[in-house]
Design an enzyme around this catalytic site. Structure first.
Site, PDB file in Angstrom:
ATOM      1  N   SER A 141      -2.795  -5.820  -8.856  1.00  0.00           N
ATOM      2  CA  SER A 141      -2.189  -7.116  -8.524  1.00  0.00           C
ATOM      3  C   SER A 141      -1.217  -7.553  -9.613  1.00  0.00           C
ATOM      4  O   SER A 141      -0.397  -8.439  -9.391  1.00  0.00           O
ATOM      5  CB  SER A 141      -3.250  -8.206  -8.351  1.00  0.00           C
ATOM      6  OG  SER A 141      -4.444  -7.667  -7.937  1.00  0.00           O
ATOM      7  N   THR A 174      10.999  -6.431  10.810  1.00  0.00           N
ATOM      8  CA  THR A 174      10.083  -7.074  11.748  1.00  0.00           C
ATOM      9  C   THR A 174       8.735  -7.399  11.108  1.00  0.00           C
ATOM     10  O   THR A 174       8.287  -6.707  10.196  1.00  0.00           O
ATOM     11  CB  THR A 174       9.851  -6.202  12.997  1.00  0.00           C
ATOM     12  OG1 THR A 174       8.876  -6.847  13.831  1.00  0.00           O
ATOM     13  CG2 THR A 174       9.359  -4.805  12.660  1.00  0.00           C
ATOM     14  N   GLN A 175       8.100  -8.440  11.636  1.00  0.00           N
ATOM     15  CA  GLN A 175       6.741  -8.778  11.200  1.00  0.00           C
ATOM     16  C   GLN A 175       5.723  -7.819  11.809  1.00  0.00           C
ATOM     17  O   GLN A 175       4.577  -7.776  11.379  1.00  0.00           O
ATOM     18  CB  GLN A 175       6.390 -10.204  11.637  1.00  0.00           C
ATOM     19  CG  GLN A 175       7.239 -11.255  10.976  1.00  0.00           C
ATOM     20  CD  GLN A 175       6.891 -12.672  11.420  1.00  0.00           C
ATOM     21  OE1 GLN A 175       5.893 -12.909  12.077  1.00  0.00           O
ATOM     22  NE2 GLN A 175       7.721 -13.617  11.047  1.00  0.00           N
ATOM     23  N   THR A 178      -5.510  -0.124  -5.015  1.00  0.00           N
ATOM     24  CA  THR A 178      -4.944  -0.042  -3.677  1.00  0.00           C
ATOM     25  C   THR A 178      -4.093  -1.255  -3.298  1.00  0.00           C
ATOM     26  O   THR A 178      -3.235  -1.156  -2.423  1.00  0.00           O
ATOM     27  CB  THR A 178      -6.069   0.091  -2.633  1.00  0.00           C
ATOM     28  OG1 THR A 178      -7.003  -0.968  -2.851  1.00  0.00           O
ATOM     29  CG2 THR A 178      -6.759   1.431  -2.741  1.00  0.00           C
ATOM     30  N   THR A 215      -9.836   0.273  -9.120  1.00  0.00           N
ATOM     31  CA  THR A 215     -11.254   0.563  -8.874  1.00  0.00           C
ATOM     32  C   THR A 215     -11.622   2.016  -9.123  1.00  0.00           C
ATOM     33  O   THR A 215     -12.694   2.307  -9.643  1.00  0.00           O
ATOM     34  CB  THR A 215     -11.582   0.204  -7.409  1.00  0.00           C
ATOM     35  OG1 THR A 215     -11.214  -1.154  -7.211  1.00  0.00           O
ATOM     36  CG2 THR A 215     -13.031   0.382  -7.090  1.00  0.00           C
TER      37      THR A 215
END
Ligand code: ASP
Length: 349
Positions: free
Chosen positions: A61, A278-279, A91, A15
């Protein structure tokens, strides 16, 4: 004699690099080679600025390891000619890129600042100009002739973060990134205030260490209540799997079902490197703290400590790319290469 700091800007897409086509009103990529005419503030910065546009220009992406190597190669080839580097990208996967670059290029003596924006640089309320200008300032800043921030970092909305500690957490507002497990490296107000005790030391090497192989033979297993044996088995038995990032609960906990421990044992004994992260966004894995993670230690699963998911994935790609054997890989995950782990956690393990 010209003593202005020299900065190389690498625009990869996203962007930030968009402006409105004056004829059609549609967004189109901005020509960074003529950026000073579009962002006149750059002329007042007191830096000599060159720009390279990545080929191809991508939405982040579409990011992949080969592009990280391509970016690193550009930085490596230009390393001696510039005082600092600013990489502009979208980003969406910036935290992955920043983490990857921190393992691909190690032992830095110069800043590599990644930035982007939520609004295109050509729009009135853009956050892109501010992010770009401050990133260039940070890339150029020196103390006693040495770079202040000799690291791969992310600048966004007034804050500079260690790249391999960041995660994109907001798709809407300007404060798009967080670094929950490590303090900001700098805050930009009227001046830029550096958190000097949080920064990595400046390397004395003329060139960074450049690790060009990132092996993608890895998978991620995110646990959730109700995950079935079938799903876990399918993931752990993917053909050619060499590394597995296990995203567990809380301080590294997993369900105590016998089948799960057995699958983990089999996966490790097949030669797959399994790393437990960890999540949770903050804090880290403390294996053995609860009964439910003791089985993982016996199975040969390694702790990812307080590493972010982005850092864990890209460090695994680096470890596999370097073809480390089990002992070397375990030792590598037990140390911090570029500030991705809080070493006190390793010492108290
Ligand atoms: N989809 C865009 C990208 O990541 C969003 C952005 O530029 O921030 O490339």
């Amino acid at each position: 004699m010209n003593t202005l700091p020299k900065i190389l800007l690498l625009y990869t897409g996203g962007t930030i690099g968009m402006i409105n086509n004056p004829e059609t009103g549609a967004l189109m990529p901005f020509n960074f080679e003529h950026m000073a005419s579009q962002v006149p503030e750059l002329n007042k910065l007191g830096v000599e600025l060159d720009a390279i546009t990545f080929d191809p220009i991508i939405d982040s992406s579409d990011m992949r390891p080969s592009y990280w190597i391509q970016m690193a190669q550009i930085i490596y080839d230009n390393y001696s000619k510039y005082d600092g580097f600013v990489v502009l990208q979208g980003t969406d996967t910036m935290a992955y890129t920043a983490s990857a670059l921190s393992f691909i290029l190690q032992d830095l003596s110069k800043p590599i600042v990644l930035t982007g924006s939520q609004l295109p640089i050509g729009t009135i309320r853009t956050d892109g100009k501010e992010n770009l200008i401050s990133s260039i300032e940070i890339a150029a800043d020196k103390k006693d002739g040495k770079a202040i921030v000799p690291e791969v970092c992310v600048f966004f909305e007034n804050q500079l973060f260690r790249g391999n500690r960041t995660t994109k957490h907001n798709a809407e507002y300007f404060y798009a990134f967080r670094s929950d497990n490590y303090p900001a490296l700098a805050e930009a107000g009227i001046e830029i205030h550096y958190n000097t005790s949080a920064l990595l030391p400046v390397s004395n090497s003329k060139q960074p260490l450049f690790y060009k192989e990132m092996d993608q033979s890895l998978a991620m297993l995110r646990l959730f209540p109700g995950i079935t044996e079938n799903v876990v088995n399918q993931i752990c038995n993917i053909d050619g799997l060499k590394g597995l990032i296990l995203q567990s609960y809380g301080a590294g906990n997993v369900m105590t079902d016998k089948w799960f421990t057995e699958v983990m044992q089999k996966t490790v004994s097949k030669g797959v490197y399994v790393l437990n992260v960890t999540q949770c966004r903050a804090g880290g894995v403390k294996m053995g703290k609860y009964e439910s993670s003791k089985g993982l230690i016996d199975a040969g699963v390694w702790s990812g400590y307080d590493m972010s998911l982005e850092a864990a994935l890209t460090k695994m790609m680096y470890v596999l790319g370097e073809k480390m054997n089990r002992t070397e890989a375990e030792a590598c995950f037990k140390k911090s290469l570029s500030g991705e782990i809080n070493t006190n956690l390793i010492l108290t393990d």
